[in-house]
Motif scaffolding. Structure first.
Motif, PDB file in Angstrom:
ATOM      1  N   PRO A  78       3.888 -37.896  19.143  1.00 42.29           N
ATOM      2  CA  PRO A  78       3.700 -36.444  18.982  1.00 42.29           C
ATOM      3  C   PRO A  78       5.013 -35.758  18.624  1.00 42.29           C
ATOM      4  O   PRO A  78       6.068 -36.101  19.160  1.00 42.29           O
ATOM      5  CB  PRO A  78       3.202 -36.008  20.369  1.00 42.29           C
ATOM      6  N   LEU A  83       1.472 -34.743  14.762  1.00 42.89           N
ATOM      7  CA  LEU A  83       1.544 -36.160  15.099  1.00 42.89           C
ATOM      8  C   LEU A  83       2.159 -36.938  13.952  1.00 42.89           C
ATOM      9  O   LEU A  83       1.866 -36.685  12.779  1.00 42.89           O
ATOM     10  CB  LEU A  83       0.147 -36.726  15.380  1.00 42.89           C
ATOM     11  N   GLN A 212      -4.233 -38.217  22.560  1.00 39.70           N
ATOM     12  CA  GLN A 212      -3.535 -36.998  22.157  1.00 39.70           C
ATOM     13  C   GLN A 212      -4.488 -35.802  22.206  1.00 39.70           C
ATOM     14  O   GLN A 212      -5.647 -35.909  21.808  1.00 39.70           O
ATOM     15  CB  GLN A 212      -2.968 -37.152  20.741  1.00 39.70           C
TER      16      GLN A 212
END
Length: 325
Positions: A78, A83, A212
């Protein structure tokens, strides 16, 4: 900057599966906070790519270095609200070895997608064609998922071909056709190891991607990414199985060769054991000194020959009785 030297393609997604192709100047003028995602696909080796990333992209210098790095081991990191995803795929370019993996560096924050590659990647070309046909990704998250899925999908036939090669090698060993099999097994194992070297870390990268929390990654994208992760896991397991089967085939080949050598040595030992006393008798009768029995008898040669045959027959009977043969 010369756009032709570094820009492979640029698209503005319309949110319905199609996209508008952009020139380099058009793509540079678009604001970074627009609603429609922008996709820039760049050539890594071009000096203009580095210049744009470092001076105009507004990306962190560390992120720029990662996008341009020659080390593209699969990973997911990240960066702020975006990302960085490094992916690998089999090399399907004409004349290339599939295990010579191609790498793709991808960064997206939901508003734009930046992909950087050194060699042509068929999965990315497929996404371009789908956009031009109106059936492409609708947003940045779906584009990431489609590219990852395309890379993994193209690994399947290559790994299946490896498994077919293992089947052929096993059949050859069973049938006794061992010429060239040892080298073929060694090459197959090297190929499996090289493929696994990059596919296994990609499994870990996909697992990290699935945890994520990004607003631009919706449930549909997570489902597709989860399927991609499962497919990578299957490919890793298939590679491990192919490598283990190749090792078993090599062990079987070694055992068969050793068994054949032992059988031949045993046969030679039996022959030597049979002829050892016969050689002793003929050597004794062949010395050039006086008093050799039967020297003046005309049937001596026949008698000696019959005696030797009888001794050989007696030895064979004894060997069979003792279960040596």
């Amino acid at each position: 900057m010369n756009a032709g030297s570094h820009l492979i393609c640029a698209y503005e997604l319309d949110g319905r599966g199609a996209a508008r192709s952009l020139s380099w100047d058009e793509a540079r003028r678009l604001p970074g906070d627009r609603e429609r995602p922008l996709w820039l696909h760049l050539q890594r080796d071009a000096a203009a790519t580095r210049e744009w990333l470092e001076r105009e992209s507004s990306l962190d210098p560390i992120l720029c270095d990662a996008l341009l790095s020659a080390e593209s081991r699969p990973r997911c990191e990240p960066y702020g609200d975006g990302l960085l995803v490094m992916l690998r795929g089999v090399n399907l370019n004409p004349g290339a070895d599939p295990e010579d993996m191609v790498g793709l560096a991808l960064y997206t924050d939901g508003r734009r997608v930046i992909t950087v590659r050194r060699r042509r990647i068929m999965a990315v070309d497929a996404v371009r064609q789908s956009l031009e046909g109106g059936s492409g990704p609708k947003n940045a998250g779906e584009m990431l998922a489609m590219i990852a899925d395309g890379l993994v999908e193209r690994m399947g036939p290559v790994i299946a071909e490896l498994e077919d090669e293992v089947d052929d090698l096993e059949d050859s060993i069973v049938a006794g056709r061992t010429e060239g099999v040892r080298l073929a097994i060694a090459e197959l194992r090297r190929t499996a190891i090289r493929l696994r070297r990059y596919i296994a870390p990609q499994r870990d990268a996909m697992a990290r991607l699935l945890v994520q929390q990004q607003d631009w990654l919706g449930p549909a994208e997570f489902r597709l990414l989860r399927e991609v992760g499962d497919a990578i896991l299957r490919h890793v397991e298939d590679l491990d199985a192919a490598r283990e089967r190749a090792q078993i085939a090599q062990d079987e080949l070694t055992h068969r060769i050793s068994e054949q050598i032992n059988r031949n040595m045993y046969l030679l030992s039996v022959i030597a054991a049979i002829f050892l006393p016969l050689g002793l008798v003929t050597g004794y009768l062949g010395i050039n000194v006086g008093g050799i029995p039967g020297a003046e008898w005309k049937y001596a040669f026949v008698a000696v020959g019959a005696t030797l045959v009888g001794i050989a027959a007696l030895q064979l009977w004894l060997f069979r009785r003792m279960r040596w043969i």
